[in-house]
Design an enzyme around this catalytic site. Structure first.
Site, PDB file in Angstrom:
ATOM      1  N   VAL A  44       0.837  -1.200   0.000  1.00  0.00           N
ATOM      2  CA  VAL A  44       0.000   0.000   0.000  1.00  0.00           C
ATOM      3  C   VAL A  44       0.877   1.257   0.000  1.00  0.00           C
ATOM      4  O   VAL A  44       0.569   2.245  -0.664  1.00  0.00           O
ATOM      5  CB  VAL A  44      -0.971   0.009   1.210  1.00  0.00           C
ATOM      6  CG1 VAL A  44      -1.761   1.310   1.269  1.00  0.00           C
ATOM      7  CG2 VAL A  44      -1.914  -1.183   1.127  1.00  0.00           C
ATOM      8  N   CYS A  45       1.987   1.203   0.732  1.00  0.00           N
ATOM      9  CA  CYS A  45       2.851   2.380   0.898  1.00  0.00           C
ATOM     10  C   CYS A  45       3.279   3.020  -0.424  1.00  0.00           C
ATOM     11  O   CYS A  45       3.142   4.238  -0.583  1.00  0.00           O
ATOM     12  CB  CYS A  45       4.072   2.030   1.740  1.00  0.00           C
ATOM     13  SG  CYS A  45       3.660   1.448   3.409  1.00  0.00           S
ATOM     14  N   PRO A  46       3.774   2.263  -1.404  1.00  0.00           N
ATOM     15  CA  PRO A  46       4.194   2.934  -2.637  1.00  0.00           C
ATOM     16  C   PRO A  46       3.035   3.570  -3.397  1.00  0.00           C
ATOM     17  O   PRO A  46       3.223   4.593  -4.066  1.00  0.00           O
ATOM     18  CB  PRO A  46       4.863   1.830  -3.458  1.00  0.00           C
ATOM     19  CG  PRO A  46       4.412   0.546  -2.860  1.00  0.00           C
ATOM     20  CD  PRO A  46       4.101   0.831  -1.422  1.00  0.00           C
ATOM     21  N   GLU A  48       0.497   5.070  -2.008  1.00  0.00           N
ATOM     22  CA  GLU A  48       0.250   6.337  -1.321  1.00  0.00           C
ATOM     23  C   GLU A  48       1.338   7.358  -1.631  1.00  0.00           C
ATOM     24  O   GLU A  48       1.049   8.521  -1.940  1.00  0.00           O
ATOM     25  CB  GLU A  48       0.210   6.124   0.192  1.00  0.00           C
ATOM     26  CG  GLU A  48      -0.936   5.291   0.686  1.00  0.00           C
ATOM     27  CD  GLU A  48      -0.901   5.172   2.190  1.00  0.00           C
ATOM     28  OE1 GLU A  48      -1.941   5.467   2.808  1.00  0.00           O
ATOM     29  OE2 GLU A  48       0.156   4.804   2.749  1.00  0.00           O
ATOM     30  N   LEU A  49       2.593   6.945  -1.533  1.00  0.00           N
ATOM     31  CA  LEU A  49       3.705   7.855  -1.788  1.00  0.00           C
ATOM     32  C   LEU A  49       3.688   8.348  -3.233  1.00  0.00           C
ATOM     33  O   LEU A  49       3.981   9.519  -3.505  1.00  0.00           O
ATOM     34  CB  LEU A  49       5.033   7.186  -1.458  1.00  0.00           C
ATOM     35  CG  LEU A  49       5.248   6.867   0.025  1.00  0.00           C
ATOM     36  CD1 LEU A  49       6.474   5.996   0.221  1.00  0.00           C
ATOM     37  CD2 LEU A  49       5.342   8.123   0.847  1.00  0.00           C
TER      38      LEU A  49
END
Length: 185
Positions: A44-46, A48-49
């Site tokens: 999920v992190c990439p 969002e970033l």
């Protein structure tokens, strides 16, 4: 945490191909977003970033600096930036917080895990937290909603006595709280 001051910190970040030292002094005097996420090289992190990276020019045009923060090192941020097309487009600060100082200052360290929660903080130029959002591991955030919150916070700061109602978008009507307004909405 709302209406509290950010706490002092020192950290190393990766930005524009370089390692840079940052502190709370780099935040004061401008609007800032602290965008915490659990870890580099995840799922999920990439997304969002990358979403924040796609909206970074508009945030910058509004005088907002972005500091993404995880407990990975600044070296890991550089490696991720070099190996991922999504992360490679990031131009904002990628803060390495392996000691957890920044993450603990904002109260979003997962106890016993050494990872940051998925959390966003909007800081005004005086260093005061104006908005925050924390979501569960599997719930990604939306940079367009972050932009809406930035616009609302900046509007309220520039127009004392006015407030922005739910779903407010720039250019729409605001409210001026008064005794006459009670029970009329």
């Amino acid at each position: 945490m709302i209406n509290t001051q950010i706490k002092p910190f020192n950290a190393t970040a990766f930005k524009n191909g370089e390692f840079v030292e940052i502190s709370e002094k780099d935040v004061l005097g401008k609007w800032a977003v602290f965008f915490f996420y659990p870890a580099d090289f995840t799922f999920v992190c990439p997304t969002e970033l990358g979403d924040v990276a796609d909206n970074y020019a508009e945030l910058q045009s509004r005088g907002v600096e972005v500091f993404s923060v995880s407990t990975d090192t600044h070296f890991t941020h550089k490696a991720w930036h070099a190996s991922s097309d999504t992360i490679g487009k990031i131009q904002y600060y990628m803060v390495g917080d392996q000691a957890g100082n920044v993450t603990n200052n904002f109260g979003v360290m997962r106890e016993g895990q050494g990872l940051a929660d998925r959390a966003t903080f909007l800081i005004d130029p005086e260093g005061t937290i104006q908005a925050m959002e924390i979501t569960a591991e599997g719930i990604g955030r939306d940079a367009q909603d972050l932009l809406r919150k930035v616009k609302a916070a900046q509007y309220v700061a520039a127009h004392p006595g006015e407030v922005c109602p739910a779903k407010w978008k720039e250019g729409e009507e605001t409210l001026t709280p008064s005794l006459d307004l009670v029970g009329k909405i």
